[in-house]
Design an enzyme around this catalytic site. Structure first.
Site, PDB file in Angstrom:
ATOM      1  CD  GLN A  10      22.106  36.671 -29.259  1.00 34.91           C
ATOM      2  OE1 GLN A  10      21.255  35.876 -29.651  1.00 34.91           O
ATOM      3  NE2 GLN A  10      22.120  37.126 -28.024  1.00 34.91           N
ATOM      4  CB  SER A  92      22.821  30.548 -34.469  1.00 35.11           C
ATOM      5  OG  SER A  92      21.867  30.442 -33.446  1.00 35.11           O
ATOM      6  CG  LEU A  93      20.310  36.047 -35.790  1.00 36.57           C
ATOM      7  CD1 LEU A  93      18.851  36.385 -35.921  1.00 36.57           C
ATOM      8  CD2 LEU A  93      21.068  37.111 -35.047  1.00 36.57           C
ATOM      9  NE  ARG A 117      16.636  30.879 -33.120  1.00 43.43           N
ATOM     10  CZ  ARG A 117      17.928  31.173 -33.071  1.00 43.43           C
ATOM     11  NH1 ARG A 117      18.315  32.442 -32.931  1.00 43.43           N
ATOM     12  NH2 ARG A 117      18.842  30.210 -33.175  1.00 43.43           N
ATOM     13  CG  HIS A 202      22.491  26.451 -30.773  1.00 43.06           C
ATOM     14  ND1 HIS A 202      21.492  26.249 -31.700  1.00 43.06           N
ATOM     15  CD2 HIS A 202      22.902  27.730 -30.929  1.00 43.06           C
ATOM     16  CE1 HIS A 202      21.317  27.367 -32.397  1.00 43.06           C
ATOM     17  NE2 HIS A 202      22.149  28.272 -31.947  1.00 43.06           N
ATOM     18  CD  GLN A 251      19.097  27.465 -35.716  1.00 40.39           C
ATOM     19  OE1 GLN A 251      18.480  27.993 -34.813  1.00 40.39           O
ATOM     20  NE2 GLN A 251      19.490  28.105 -36.814  1.00 40.39           N
TER      21      GLN A 251
END
Length: 317
Positions: A10, A92-93, A117, A202, A251
């Protein structure tokens, strides 16, 4: 030598991204249409027309970036069926995008998962309570020590993204993050700046996200990936579905070990990293982590031939 595919996270979203793939490749257009149908709203129109403030919302930015990245990946596959990366990974994503590319998830399940999410991440902490900041120019030991120094039972700040050897993002309660910025500047950081995000991603404040994601995982069809997926949470290659699911849940409230993932892949013989999707953020981070790495960013159709030459050269070497 070998190569890896990496997918962005992102922050790279912009209005109009992926339109050139949509216009030029039937298979790419299909990715956008399938995403629209799976989500039940016109994501493609939002990607191509905006408004930007809507596209930037976490619940829309995540499926938008995944869709554009897969549209580019599928265009690459039309040029060559002979794709054999040693690993795939994403920031991440981008880890979800990597799983779609590797066949572990269908596109439809991927976009629905990251849409959920995004909503869960936004709901976990009220607006204005959390924050994130980028610390540039301090090593990880110093940043970790600063986080411990400002944290207590009621207010915390934690490392969230190990982006490169000299760039670490921290996340947590606003007051604690602001204090880390002050201390980092005192310790000689080149830059210490607040990020324009809506939640402390996170960090352990995101722990409620995992519970919601676990339920969403049950609604998806999972397969063993064609290529090993290097997980953000431990920088290790995973191939078993149960391990992948557990890593994705962890994660959500643990730091992204991106630089460690890059170092692992380089140590395992990966010489070339092909970033697939909008922008070239990961390309820059990889070069800062492994200076002799070869990198290439596939973010437009006119780079497709260059991407094929790039991975072809990595295989020859």
């Amino acid at each position: 030598m070998s190569y890896a595919f990496v997918f962005p996270g992102q922050g790279v979203q912009e209005v109009g991204m992926g339109r050139d793939f949509y216009d030029k490749f039937t298979v790419s257009r299909e990715m956008f249409l399938r995403a629209d149908e799976a989500l039940g709203f016109p994501l493609s129109r939002l990607i191509f027309e905006g408004p930007e403030e809507e596209l930037t919302k976490t619940e829309y930015a995540q499926p938008a970036i995944l869709t554009v990245s897969i549209a580019a990946f599928e265009a690459l596959r039309t040029k060559s069926n002979d794709l054999h990366p040693s690993f795939v990974a994403g920031h991440s994503l981008g880890e979800y995008t990597a799983l779609v590319a590797a066949g572990a998830l269908k596109l439809e399940d991927g976009v629905k998962l990251v849409n959920i999410r995004g909503k869960l991440m936004q709901q976990a902490v009220p607006l204005g309570v959390g924050a994130m900041a980028a610390i540039i120019g301090l090593d990880k030991e110093t940043v970790e020590a600063l986080c411990r120094l400002v944290s207590d039972n009621d207010c915390l700040c934690e490392p969230a993204n190990y982006n490169s050897l000299q760039q670490i993002v921290v996340s947590g309660h606003l007051r604690a993050v602001e204090r880390v910025i002050e201390l980092a500047k005192e310790r000689g950081a080149k830059r210490a700046v607040m990020l324009k995000v809506s939640a402390p991603f996170h960090s352990s404040l995101m722990r409620p996200v995992a519970e919601g994601l676990a339920k969403a995982f049950e609604m998806c069809e999972w397969r063993r990936p064609k290529w090993p997926v290097v997980a953000n949470v431990n920088a290790k290659p995973l191939e078993e579905v149960k391990e992948i699911q557990e890593a994705l849940l962890l994660q959500s409230y643990n730091p992204v070990l991106w630089s460690q993932s890059v170092e692992f892949m380089r140590g395992a013989g990966v010489d070339a990293f092909l970033e697939i999707g909008p922008g070239s953020v990961l390309t820059g981070l990889i070069k800062k982590t492994v200076k002799d790495a070869k990198v290439f960013s596939l973010d437009s159709p006119d780079k497709l031939d260059g991407a094929l030459d790039f991975i072809g050269g990595a295989q020859v070497e």
